[in-house]
Design a protein around this motif. Structure first.
Motif: not given
Length: 292
Positions: A34-38, A67-70, A76-83
């Protein structure tokens, strides 16, 4: 809206260390990779979710928490967090992804082999040809919520969304407990109180969810009571999903191409106004019906 402007960056060291955040939850391998976790905010331009939630808490649209970008290995791996629509402590006996489209809308053989497969429109019509029965007030409330949500999606030129319908059979669950030697009143398997961090299916069509604090729901966990044609008691957990597909040039071409091969009104990709009308008609007349 100010919550949608928050941007925060967390940097992990390149070597193993116990000083960085979440160190106890990361393995040595993942720490090195893991580099920066944005933690980046969603686009602050108008979107259907926050505006609709502010104006109308009775909605089946998804709630976006972040919305997360690892950034790892130069990617870049983008992750949307929902209910989550489905409570962990309730077993779903059937699950459907419904669009109101019938062209090739059947679960694949690979999907059917899964422990808990997600079936589609043609599967629903085969499994439950008479639909799911709700009392008149519940049916009316559900259809009004669907109508409002479809208008919101249509105004943003969104289409190709689905209604996720998960079904828990109370009668089947009772038979399963009996087969396992569990007495009805022994309390085992009873869901613990949950934090009301999101609105349940029942609250989404009937009123605003309580904010914070535990909720006790007697095994129902906010499910919508219903019955099938055999009179079995059901709990429904529902929500609109896949709401990020807009009807742009490529999708217009896709519809035109598929319409040459299949009946254009049965394919999934369609202009937003037609899609919304077909979606509502299928849900309120075929999937959900008033108890006679």
């Amino acid at each position: 809206m100010q919550d949608f402007y928050v941007v925060e960056s967390i940097f992990f060291p390149s070597t193993d260390s116990s000083s960085h955040p979440f160190s106890s939850n990361l393995t040595r391998t993942s720490t090195r990779n893991l580099s920066p976790l944005c933690h980046a905010a969603p686009d602050p331009s108008p979107s259907p979710s926050p505006q609709n939630l502010n104006q109308n808490p009775r909605t089946l649209l998804p709630k976006f928490y972040g919305l997360y970008c690892v950034q790892a290995g130069g990617r870049n791996i983008r992750i949307a967090v929902m209910n989550n629509l489905l409570p962990r402590s309730v077993r779903m006996h059937l699950k459907y992804d419904l669009k109101g489209s019938t062209c090739k809308r059947r679960a694949s053989a690979r999907e059917r082999d899964k422990p808990c497969p997600t079936f589609k429109d043609l599967d629903f019509l085969q499994d439950l040809p008479d639909g799911l029965f709700l009392d008149a007030d519940m049916h009316s409330a559900l259809c009004k919520t669907l109508q409002r949500d479809c208008l919101v999606l249509q105004s943003f030129k969104i289409m190709d969304y689905s209604l996720l319908v998960a079904i828990h059979s109370l009668d089947q669950a009772q038979r399963e407990r009996a087969a396992a030697g569990q007495r009805p009143g022994d309390g085992r398997g009873r869901p613990a109180a949950q934090r009301a961090l999101y609105s349940t299916a029942m609250e989404s069509i009937q009123g605003e969810a309580p904010r914070g604090g535990p909720i006790h729901t007697d095994d129902q966990m906010g499910g919508i009571p219903a019955r099938n044609s055999r009179g079995e008691r059901l709990l429904l957990f529902i929500g609109i999903i896949d709401v990020l597909q807009s009807y742009r040039f490529v999708k217009k071409l896709e519809h035109s191409w598929k319409a040459l091969v299949h009946d254009g009104d049965t394919v999934s990709v369609h202009r937003p106004s037609f899609y919304a009308e077909r979606f509502q008609r299928f849900m309120c007349h075929t999937v959900f019906r008033r108890i006679p």
